[in-house]
Design an enzyme around this catalytic site. Structure first.
Site, mmCIF file in Angstrom:
data_model
loop_
_atom_site.group_PDB
_atom_site.id
_atom_site.type_symbol
_atom_site.label_atom_id
_atom_site.label_comp_id
_atom_site.label_asym_id
_atom_site.label_seq_id
_atom_site.Cartn_x
_atom_site.Cartn_y
_atom_site.Cartn_z
ATOM 1 N N GLY A 255 8.667 -6.243 -3.045
ATOM 2 C CA GLY A 255 7.647 -6.537 -4.044
ATOM 3 C C GLY A 255 8.245 -6.698 -5.435
ATOM 4 N N ARG B 64 14.246 -4.855 -7.407
ATOM 5 C CA ARG B 64 14.726 -4.424 -6.092
ATOM 6 C C ARG B 64 15.481 -5.572 -5.413
ATOM 7 N NH1 ARG B 64 12.269 0.581 -4.305
ATOM 8 N NH2 ARG B 64 13.278 1.840 -5.880
ATOM 9 N N ARG C 246 9.095 -16.840 -14.427
ATOM 10 C CA ARG C 246 8.164 -15.731 -14.675
ATOM 11 C C ARG C 246 8.772 -14.368 -14.385
ATOM 12 N NH1 ARG C 246 2.164 -17.062 -14.396
ATOM 13 N NH2 ARG C 246 2.124 -19.302 -14.633
ATOM 14 N N ARG D 212 9.186 -8.717 4.847
ATOM 15 C CA ARG D 212 8.810 -7.904 3.700
ATOM 16 C C ARG D 212 9.473 -6.543 3.813
ATOM 17 N NH1 ARG D 212 5.975 -5.268 0.072
ATOM 18 N NH2 ARG D 212 4.557 -3.593 0.634
ATOM 19 N N SER E 242 7.003 -0.488 0.309
ATOM 20 C CA SER E 242 6.553 0.879 0.498
ATOM 21 C C SER E 242 5.084 0.877 0.927
ATOM 22 C CB SER E 242 6.720 1.679 -0.796
ATOM 23 O OG SER E 242 5.960 1.075 -1.814
ATOM 24 N N ASP F 177 4.326 7.547 -0.255
ATOM 25 C CA ASP F 177 3.350 8.556 -0.664
ATOM 26 C C ASP F 177 2.395 8.775 0.506
ATOM 27 O OD1 ASP F 177 2.625 5.763 -2.230
ATOM 28 O OD2 ASP F 177 0.885 6.616 -1.246
ATOM 29 N N ARG G 248 14.318 7.126 -3.489
ATOM 30 C CA ARG G 248 13.749 5.785 -3.299
ATOM 31 C C ARG G 248 14.811 4.738 -2.993
ATOM 32 N NH1 ARG G 248 8.103 5.069 -5.078
ATOM 33 N NH2 ARG G 248 7.436 7.198 -5.339
HETATM 34 N N1 HPA Z 1 -1.966 2.022 -1.660
HETATM 35 C C1 HPA Z 1 -1.668 0.719 -1.682
HETATM 36 N N2 HPA Z 1 -0.427 0.288 -1.669
HETATM 37 C C2 HPA Z 1 0.573 1.183 -1.623
HETATM 38 C C3 HPA Z 1 0.320 2.543 -1.599
HETATM 39 C C4 HPA Z 1 -1.022 2.978 -1.604
HETATM 40 O O1 HPA Z 1 -1.307 4.184 -1.580
HETATM 41 N N3 HPA Z 1 1.517 3.190 -1.565
HETATM 42 C C5 HPA Z 1 2.471 2.239 -1.569
HETATM 43 N N4 HPA Z 1 1.904 1.014 -1.596
#
Ligand code: HPA
Length: 234
Positions: free
Chosen positions: A20, A24, A43, A87, A90, A204, A217
């Site tokens: 994304g 990275r 951009r 892709r 995370s 998370d 990370r």
């Molecule tokens: N929500 C949406 N996208 C994400 C999240 C999340 O909690 N964590 C990492 N990408």
């Protein structure tokens, strides 16, 4: 050159890894590719092409969300001839057995909406990963000793979610994690008859509130790059 990608014809490889975050992409190209060359910075969305074990690879940012990814994936496939798009990103864990640092390989993805929803009208299309890539990524990930889950994910169109009830239904129906890009990538890949996969690290957790410490990370991201590269050229 396209509207959003400044690369010259031939500067994009058939295999494209898509984090994304453009920084990275820069880090992964510097760390894993030989002779990496900047091929896009329109951009601020960075793309690099180099080689990995002699194979040409482009690592190009997707931006956040399906609308952003759709712009880059469309141009990479239709204008630059990308054939394999992976892709690397995370996600938020949605099941108790899915832990921070685990890897999720998205077999399919549920959505409320994608940029492609309009063409499906009343159909609930089920976007699906490329089996060969998924299978190869699973073998590589397990061999690295990474706890690896394969199953359905949720590609949400918002990060700041005002509908926690939807997350509850996803959890109840076995969805492993939530992110914001994979469903549209799989849909575009199917439409254009190319291969796609999403390799996700759990950064998370929606139920425990835990988060991957920032010092971990980079390692988790590097593991995903390796899994994606091994799968692409398996
Ligand atoms: N929500 C949406 N996208 C994400 C999240 C999340 O909690 N964590 C990492 N990408």
């Amino acid at each position: 050159m396209t509207i959003h990608i400044g690369a010259k014809p031939g500067e994009i490889a058939e295999t494209v890894l898509m984090p994304g975050d453009p920084y990275r992409a820069k880090w992964a190209a510097a760390t894993f590719l030989d002779d990496a060359k900047l091929v896009n910075e329109v951009r601020g969305m960075l793309g690099f092409t180099g080689t990995w074990k002699g194979n040409r690879v482009t690592i190009h940012g997707s931006g956040m969300g399906m609308t952003s990814l759709s712009i880059y994936a469309n141009e990479l496939i239709r204008d630059f001839g990308a054939k394999t798009l992976i892709r690397i990103g995370s996600c938020g864990g949605m099941q108790p057995h899915v832990r921070i640092r685990d890897v999720i390989l998205a077999m399919t993805s549920t959505t409320l909406n994608t940029p492609s929803s309009g063409i499906f009208k009343e159909l609930n299309y089920a976007p699906c990963a490329d089996w060969g890539l998924l299978h190869a990524a699973f073998k590589t990930s397990e061999a690295k000793g990474t706890k690896t889950h394969v199953g359905g994910i949720y590609s949400s169109d918002v990060f700041y979610d005002e509908r926690p009830d939807l997350n509850d239904q996803m959890t109840r129906h076995g969805i492993l994690g939530v992110e914001m890009e994979a469903a549209e990538l799989y849909t575009l890949a199917a439409r254009h008859k190319v291969r796609a996969l999403a390799v996700l690290t759990v950064s998370d957790h929606l139920q425990t509130g835990e988060a991957l410490p920032s010092e971990d990370r980079e390692k988790s991201f590097g593991d995903m790059v390796e899994i994606a590269l091994e799968a692409a050229f398996a």
